[in-house]
Design an enzyme around this catalytic site. Structure first.
Site, short mmCIF file in Angstrom:
data_model
loop_
_atom_site.label_atom_id
_atom_site.label_comp_id
_atom_site.label_asym_id
_atom_site.label_seq_id
_atom_site.Cartn_x
_atom_site.Cartn_y
_atom_site.Cartn_z
N SER A 217 0.86 -1.19 -0.14
CA SER A 217 0.02 -0.10 0.07
C SER A 217 0.69 1.20 -0.17
O SER A 217 0.40 2.24 -0.33
CB SER A 217 -0.80 0.15 1.14
OG SER A 217 -0.40 0.10 2.45
N LYS A 267 0.86 4.47 6.65
CA LYS A 267 0.29 5.27 5.81
C LYS A 267 1.12 6.59 5.92
O LYS A 267 1.88 6.95 6.74
CB LYS A 267 -1.15 5.46 6.02
CG LYS A 267 -2.18 4.22 5.88
CD LYS A 267 -2.01 3.31 4.65
CE LYS A 267 -2.82 1.97 4.94
NZ LYS A 267 -2.47 1.11 3.66
#
Length: 356
Positions: A217, A267
């Site tokens: 990701s 993230k």
């Protein structure tokens, strides 16, 4: 009656080689200072602590090379062993051949069993054939060191047992003239050094958290199985847009993750509380201003928002925008879930680099 060896005028008084080794084992360079080799002792001490500082910087500093730091452990260990040998060798220069026989000297010098007890408490007593006391100290030392790994409050206990073993074996060794002040200095050094070393595994996790990147990701910034260092941050720490953060999965119920560092995610912070976020035309818009993001490889293939980040929350996205389960899927990230900022890829070697 055995005559006491005479010291000629201008000749250095005999030193105990194993006392020198004990001092150097506790504090590298101290044995050389005791031997009178002042310059060499200072050089060894400076070199030893400089290598330790370099290793710590290389492993934990953002710009440090982790592999180089780990490889530096080899010269550090080599210097430590040379330091022990040199302190023993320098002390023997003050002992004439008629005074020194290696086997006889080891058995009569009380500092030799003290050195064995520095290695493991009780070994010195076993050398003196005091099996019961030696066995108890050995068992007690190993057991308390093991238990202290799980109970930090017990960390001072193993160094105290090590020091007690050294002190007791010195008292038990057959010798006429004891050097109690030097023994006290040595025991203090043993306690301080061993307590400092045993505290490292508990201090480091409070300053640095290790994390393994679990998915794609964050490509291309982070690859799967990259190992990263994270600086833990307090709840009131001001995060910035663009920070790469590690946090506990908000899709897991809070009660299941309280106080636990598992199921972590990584993230990038895109928007802070009060900012209005929208994703359209393949880009992120903050307060109606399109963001320039050089770290993503392709335009965003979905639309989201507009929504305003509520107080106490963050809006986070993966750099691999079209293959990331993040705020555009599960919503805003509650601030208490944040562990800290990821600041360095420390492994594998070819990936070592600082993170923005």
């Amino acid at each position: 009656m055995k005559a006491t060896p005479k010291v000629l005028v201008g000749q250095r008084s005999p030193k105990s080689p194993w006392l020198a080794v004990n001092l150097s084992a506790a504090l590298p360079g101290a044995g050389q200072l005791y031997d009178g080799a002042i310059s060499r002792g200072i050089l060894i001490a400076v070199a030893f602590w400089s290598l330790i500082a370099f290793i710590l910087w290389s492993i934990f500093a953002p710009a440090g090379n982790t592999l180089r730091g780990l490889l530096t452990l080899v010269p550090l260990l080599s210097l430590y062993l040379v330091n022990l040998w040199d302190s023993h060798h320098a002390a023997k220069r003050g002992i004439t051949l008629d005074q020194f026989s290696p086997l006889r000297y080891q058995s009569q010098d009380p500092w030799y069993p003290v050195f064995l007890s520095q290695v493991l408490p009780g070994l010195g007593h076993l050398f003196l054939q005091r099996v019961t006391v030696g066995g108890l100290l050995l068992l007690l030392g190993i057991l308390t060191a093991y238990i202290a790994n799980f109970h930090p409050a017990l960390l001072p206990l193993p160094p105290l047992i090590w020091a007690a073993g050294c002190g007791l074996v010195y008292r038990a060794a057959p010798v006429q003239h004891r050097q109690w002040r030097l023994l006290a200095t040595l025991l203090v050094a043993v306690i301080i050094t061993r307590f400092a070393l045993s505290s490292i595994p508990f201090i480091v996790p409070q300053e640095v958290v290790q994390c393994i990147v679990p998915s794609e990701s964050m490509l291309p910034t982070l690859e799967v199985r990259d190992r990263i260092f994270v600086r833990p941050r307090p709840l009131d720490y001001n995060l910035s847009v663009g920070d790469i953060i590690v946090f506990s999965n908000p899709e897991i119920t809070p009660s299941a993750q309280t106080g636990q560092l598992y199921n972590l995610m990584v993230k990038r912070v895109i928007a802070l509380p009060g900012q209005r976020v929208e994703i359209r035309l393949g880009r992120v818009w903050i307060n109606n201003i399109p963001q320039i993001e050089t770290f993503i490889q392709e335009p965003i293939g979905y639309r989201w928002g507009p929504q305003t980040v509520p107080p106490g929350h963050l809006f986070v996205l993966g750099d691999n925008r079209n293959n990331s389960r993040d705020s555009h899927v599960w919503g805003f990230l509650p601030r208490p879930h944040v562990v800290g900022n990821a600041y360095k890829i420390y492994w594998p070697p070819h990936r070592v680099q600082p993170l923005p």
